[in-house]
Scaffold this active site. Structure first.
Site, PDB file in Angstrom:
ATOM      1  N   LYS A 102     -43.199-115.998  -2.074  1.00  0.00           N
ATOM      2  CA  LYS A 102     -42.044-116.254  -1.225  1.00  0.00           C
ATOM      3  C   LYS A 102     -42.084-117.708  -0.775  1.00  0.00           C
ATOM      4  O   LYS A 102     -43.157-118.276  -0.590  1.00  0.00           O
ATOM      5  CB  LYS A 102     -42.090-115.337  -0.003  1.00  0.00           C
ATOM      6  CG  LYS A 102     -40.778-115.229   0.746  1.00  0.00           C
ATOM      7  CD  LYS A 102     -39.831-114.297   0.053  1.00  0.00           C
ATOM      8  CE  LYS A 102     -38.584-114.033   0.911  1.00  0.00           C
ATOM      9  NZ  LYS A 102     -37.759-115.215   1.160  1.00  0.00           N
ATOM     10  N   CYS A 115     -32.344-123.713  -0.346  1.00  0.00           N
ATOM     11  CA  CYS A 115     -32.009-122.442   0.308  1.00  0.00           C
ATOM     12  C   CYS A 115     -30.664-122.560   1.016  1.00  0.00           C
ATOM     13  O   CYS A 115     -30.505-123.386   1.916  1.00  0.00           O
ATOM     14  CB  CYS A 115     -33.079-122.039   1.308  1.00  0.00           C
ATOM     15  SG  CYS A 115     -32.695-120.465   2.112  1.00  0.00           S
TER      16      CYS A 115
END
Length: 313
Positions: free
Chosen positions: A45, A131
């Site tokens: 992650k 992101c």
């Protein structure tokens, strides 16, 4: 013998398939499942300096042609993933892993890389510049001056193999401009693409959006983005220094999808939406389907067709 093995950043991988950061990589339980699958490796992650709980639920919704999400970078913090990877490196010393990181400013990027340098990590770092789902935080990859500033600082403090995950670009001049910046640095790879930011999915029955944060706006993945992903992979393959390899991400749910990414120039491929749907068993199917296509075309290794996309006269 038909092989899907590959090399990237000077490391060998038994299979070109892996997970995309954000999917089946939140904790040890999920990473163990990818590790036990046919994937060639895993990426963690995207880790931040401190653990994050992410955006409120609901924040992920499958759609007819893919998915929409606004996860908000939930993660256990970098020390958790470094500890997990260290354990894996000791258990399987001949395998190489990817550590994804994302800071919210240059100082945090440096802090994260300093932690990696001080650890026993021996793999590849993926710096996430893309992101789209943190409220109040723009996608760094669309600020070209900032990307150059970040990479200038990054490569003064970190000297291991490092690549960047990029957002999708939609204009030829942006491919040219970003490639000119990236070519200044000793990057190991670029990963194209992250999800397309700020899509919207509506539930007609309730007349409401389907995810909570940002009034329903979220990143789009799956079938929707494959043409854009292929264009980005090939555009950067054409423009980047040959030493900078490509990881192709976006819309991969079949062996044919992976074949197309590799034909466009990808050395490895990451799977997100389809992995979320099917689980890590998907890597067995994808590998088998890719090998079938290669056999039909008389290819025995990825380099037989990587980057050899043909054009119309």
């Amino acid at each position: 013998m038909i092989s899907t093995e590959t090399t990237l950043a000077g490391y060998h991988f038994d299979n070109c398939f892996m997970n995309a950061a954000g999917v089946y990589c939140y904790d040890a339980a999920e990473l163990n499942q990818v590790q036990a699958s046919m994937a060639g490796t895993f990426v963690t992650k995207s880790a931040t300096v401190m653990p994050r709980s992410g955006n409120p639920e609901p924040r992920y919704q499958p759609t007819r042609l893919g998915s929409i999400n606004s996860m908000g970078l939930p993660n256990e913090g970098l020390p958790y993933y470094l500890d997990y990877v260290s354990q894996q490196q000791k258990a399987v010393p001949d395998k190489t892993y990817f550590q994804s990181i994302t800071g919210f400013n240059i100082e945090e990027d440096e802090q994260l890389l300093a932690q990696i340098s001080a650890s026993d990590f021996k793999g590849v770092v993926e710096l996430n510049l893309s992101c789209p789902n943190v409220p109040g935080k723009p996608q760094t990859g669309y600020d070209f001056e900032m990307v150059e500033r970040i990479l200038t600082r990054v490569f003064t403090v970190y000297h291991g193999p490092l690549g960047v995950k990029l957002p999708p670009y939609f204009d030829i001049v942006h491919f040219d401009q970003m490639a000119a910046i990236l070519n200044q640095f000793p990057l190991a790879f670029v990963n194209s693409v992250n999800s397309i930011g700020n899509g919207l999915k509506i539930d007609v029955a309730t007349e409401r959006v389907v995810i909570k944060t940002k009034h329903g706006f979220g990143g789009i993945g799956g079938d929707y983005i494959k043409p854009t992903a292929l264009a980005n992979v090939h555009a950067f393959y054409q423009r980047l220094n040959p030493a900078i390899q490509i990881i192709g991400t976006g819309g991969i749910k079949s062996g044919q999808d992976a074949f197309e990414h590799i034909l466009c120039g990808a050395s490895m491929v990451q799977v997100g939406t389809a992995l979320q749907k099917e689980g890590p068993i998907i890597f067995e199917r994808l590998t088998r389907e890719l090998q079938t296509i290669m056999a039909q075309k008389g290819y025995t290794k990825l380099s037989d067709f990587r980057g050899k996309l043909q054009y119309l006269d």
